[in-house]
Design a protein around this motif. Structure first.
Motif, PDB file in Angstrom:
ATOM      1  N   SER B  50     -28.342  39.299  -5.495  1.00  0.00           N
ATOM      2  CA  SER B  50     -27.616  38.629  -4.411  1.00  0.00           C
ATOM      3  C   SER B  50     -28.459  38.587  -3.150  1.00  0.00           C
ATOM      4  O   SER B  50     -28.453  37.594  -2.417  1.00  0.00           O
ATOM      5  CB  SER B  50     -26.303  39.356  -4.132  1.00  0.00           C
ATOM      6  N   GLN B  92     -21.213  35.663  -3.996  1.00  0.00           N
ATOM      7  CA  GLN B  92     -20.456  36.540  -4.877  1.00  0.00           C
ATOM      8  C   GLN B  92     -19.095  36.865  -4.261  1.00  0.00           C
ATOM      9  O   GLN B  92     -18.100  36.988  -4.949  1.00  0.00           O
ATOM     10  CB  GLN B  92     -21.269  37.827  -5.085  1.00  0.00           C
ATOM     11  N   ASP B 180     -23.683  32.471  -7.391  1.00  0.00           N
ATOM     12  CA  ASP B 180     -23.770  33.926  -7.614  1.00  0.00           C
ATOM     13  C   ASP B 180     -22.528  34.373  -8.384  1.00  0.00           C
ATOM     14  O   ASP B 180     -21.458  34.534  -7.816  1.00  0.00           O
ATOM     15  CB  ASP B 180     -23.881  34.655  -6.257  1.00  0.00           C
TER      16      ASP B 180
HETATM   17 MG   LIG Z   1     -24.743  40.494  -6.550  1.00  0.00          MG
END
Ligand SMILES: [Mg+2]
Ligand SMILES: Nc1ncnc2c1ncn2[C@@H]1O[C@H](COP(=O)(O)OP(=O)(O)OP(=O)(O)O)[C@@H](O)[C@H]1O
Lengths: 355, 264
Positions: B50, B92, B180
């Motif tokens: 990320s 995310q 993500d």
């Molecule tokens: Mg991540």
């Protein structure tokens, strides 16, 4: 080795706190529907309380309370708090708080008065200077919060002390008398000008308060800036990631709050006639009270400016109603205290909709 | 495959470093995305995936290293800079404002204003146009079950939220789309929709970076797989030459890849 992959998959899947997609609408009971309605329209609670208290005092006091004169008197009494509370609402919607609102209002009124009387600046220009002063202090608050990442509570607590002290030092604790203002700089009292419609008495300040609330309600709901204010209060990281300029939004909110407070300072001169550095001391607490009773969440991102307006009116109705009923003034404070706690409890309950 | 390797990458990262206090989330990491490809990024939890895509999307400013887009060095100071350059990201955490509506969220930061006086001077939002657009995009994703386009995002399920975030990125991404873990909270049917959408986006010629822990999905879609380990790119593999268990073994450190970069 497919089993390895499978194990890995389960491990990953078990880590997820989130639920798998779930699409069917589940049924809400009656309370669920109420909760949902309040979630969509948060100003409903203060509106209901306002109407209920109007009916209550109307029944108890009859025409003494239910007259155009008495009802518009409430508006006059809440105008300053109403204006300041509008500024406070903006700040609280961003999950901040502004403790310097009262000090900015008073100091702005002092700037308007002293610039006219001490330096002989044309009063209209002095008013503009006062408004600019309020905006500048607000912008400084915003800069400290947004750029320096200081907590709003601390920044505005400090600014409150600084501005209040500067106010006393600069004005030398001197009041500018009402008669002098009326004679030499009547524009300073312009917000206090009264006009009557069928027994109802309005002031320019009252009209200003109502217009301000309308304009802000529009801006918050129907402009990109308004949506950004909510987004910043809701979750600043998410707002930043989804393309909001969080810093500029915060600075604009604090600066606008400062400007609105300066207008409140102008209205304050209209209300009391004189320019007094000791006036408006309770505006902080009173504005926060109106915001909270109005159903704006102190955690930011939820509530509406109309709610704040109703909140300010509720306080006004209780104050006048209980006074006309001959009750001890302490009852007002006691009931306001109950309302504050009740309002926050309702806010928590409404938030559970999302859980 | 020689002509493939001679192609110039569209988006690159060189020597990217990002430290959080004593944690080094990115440790001199390289990255390349080629035009028109689906690049999967896999790695253990906390490997720095990320953080890597955030460094590419302006959400994180790397301490060292440089990012290039179309061969030119870029210095994104905020996610908005990257968005203006055509890079759209589904984070995310989804990056949505829970109390605001689906429409508000889809258009956050790029709202449409009414034409004429009301838009120019009153800065009024063009709600009908934004709502229609949002509804169309959700329909494309098969999220018809969302009844009210104006309901607050917090009243949606986790999967529906993810669907809205993906629809937002697909609708606005013009150069690169970064996802993500876009199917993490989705059911089987909804995941399938997102996978179809990813292929659809690629067929429009837009390359995609896909972070996922779901190996079957990764192996089904990816043209190349970037394996991330301990803040670095361990290797890039071709899914046709490796099994899923190989990939998992590389990312957990159970096995060492033979070559760092495989031509794809
Ligand atoms: Mg991540
Ligand atoms: N904002 C932050 N502050 C401090 N540490 C951070 C921050 N973001 C990430 N880290 C650290 O950086 C490392 C890499 O995190 P990152 O989120 O990039 O991992 P990831 O590969 O995406 O993991 P996952 O599969 O769990 O999403 C972790 O050790 C994490 O604790």
């Amino acid at each position: 080795m497919p089993s390895d992959t499978d194990n890995y998959e389960t491990v990953v899947r078990e880590r997820r706190a989130e639920k798998v997609a779930e699409f069917e609408e589940h049924h809400r009971g009656f309370m669920g529907n109420v909760q949902h309605a309040l979630h969509v329209t948060p100003s409903l609670v203060p509106l209901i309380v306002l109407v209920a208290s109007l009916i209550l005092f109307g029944v108890l006091l009859g025409s003494r309370f239910f007259s155009p004169f008495a009802l518009t008197l409430i508006l006059q009494q809440v105008q300053i708090v109403g204006i300041v509370a509008a500024a406070q609402s903006l700040v609280i919607l961003t999950a901040g708080i502004d403790l310097s609102v009262g000090a900015i209002a008073v100091m702005s009124s002092v700037v308007m008065g002293q610039f006219s009387f001490r330096y002989g600046i044309p009063p209209a220009v002095a008013v503009v200077c006062g408004l600019a002063f309020g905006t500048a202090v607000g912008a400084l608050n915003g800069w400290l919060v947004a750029r320096m990442k200081l907590p709003p509570f601390i920044v505005t607590l400090g600014m409150w002390q600084i501005v209040l002290a500067a106010n006393f030092l600069y004005s030398a604790n001197e009041t500018i008398r009402s008669q002098d203002i009326a004679a030499e700089a009547p524009i300073l009292q312009a917000m206090g000008a009264k006009f009557e419609v069928a027994g109802a008495v309005f002031t320019v300040g009252v009209v200003f308060m109502v217009c301000l609330v309308m304009v802000l309600a529009y801006a918050l709901k129907h402009t990109a800036w308004g949506r950004h204010v909510y987004a910043v209060g809701d979750d600043p990281e998410a707002a930043e990631l989804s393309g909001v300029n969080v810093k500029m939004t915060l600075i604009s909110v604090y600066a606008l709050a400062g400007l609105i407070c300066a207008f409140a300072g102008w209205a304050l001169i209209g209300r009391i006639g004189s320019v007094s550095p000791t006036s408006g001391q309770l505006l902080n607490i009173e504005s926060i009270t109106a915001v909270v009773i109005g159903g704006i969440s102190l955690f930011g991102g939820r509530g509406s400016i109309l709610g704040t307006f109703f909140g300010a009116l509720i306080v006004g109705v209780f104050t006048l109603g209980l006074r006309l009923a001959g009750a001890d003034a302490q009852w007002t404070f006691l009931l306001i205290g109950v309302l504050i706690i009740a309002a926050v409890a309702v806010d928590q309950w409404i938030r559970k909709v999302s859980a | 495959m020689t002509q493939e390797t001679q192609r110039k990458p569209l988006l690159t990262g060189r020597n990217l470093v990002k430290r959080y206090g004593r944690v080094t989330a990115l440790d001199h990491c390289d990255f390349e995305l080629y035009p028109g490809e689906i690049l999967a990024v896999i790695g253990d939890n906390g490997a720095g995936k990320s953080t890597l895509i955030k460094a590419l999307s302006g959400a994180v400013i790397p301490d060292e290293g440089e990012v290039t887009l179309d061969g030119k060095t870029v210095h994104f100071q905020s996610p908005n800079d990257a968005r203006e350059a055509g890079i759209e990201t589904v984070y995310q955490t989804l990056a949505m404002s829970p109390a605001l509506s689906i429409t508000d969220n889809m258009f956050m930061g790029r709202e449409l204003r009414k034409p004429g006086f009301r838009g120019k001077w009153l800065r009024q939002l063009d709600r009908p146009a934004m709502e229609k657009f949002a509804r169309d995009k959700l329909n494309d994703l098969g999220l018809m079950t969302i009844q009210n386009i104006n309901q607050a995002v917090e009243t949606l399920s986790g999967g529906q939220r993810q669907g809205v975030a993906v629809a937002r990125a697909a609708a606005f991404g013009s150069k690169v789309i970064i996802l993500d873990e876009p199917t993490a909270a989705l059911g089987v049917k909804e995941s399938r929709r997102v996978l179809e959408l990813i292929l659809d986006v690629r067929s429009r010629g837009i390359p995609i970076i896909l972070i996922s822990h779901n190996m079957p999905h990764v192996f089904e879609l990816a043209d190349r797989i970037h394996v991330h380990r301990l803040g670095q790119r361990l290797c890039v593999i071709d899914p046709k030459n490796h099994s899923m268990s190989d990939a998992v073994a590389y990312m957990t450190g159970a096995k060492v890849p033979e070559t760092e970069l495989e031509p794809a």
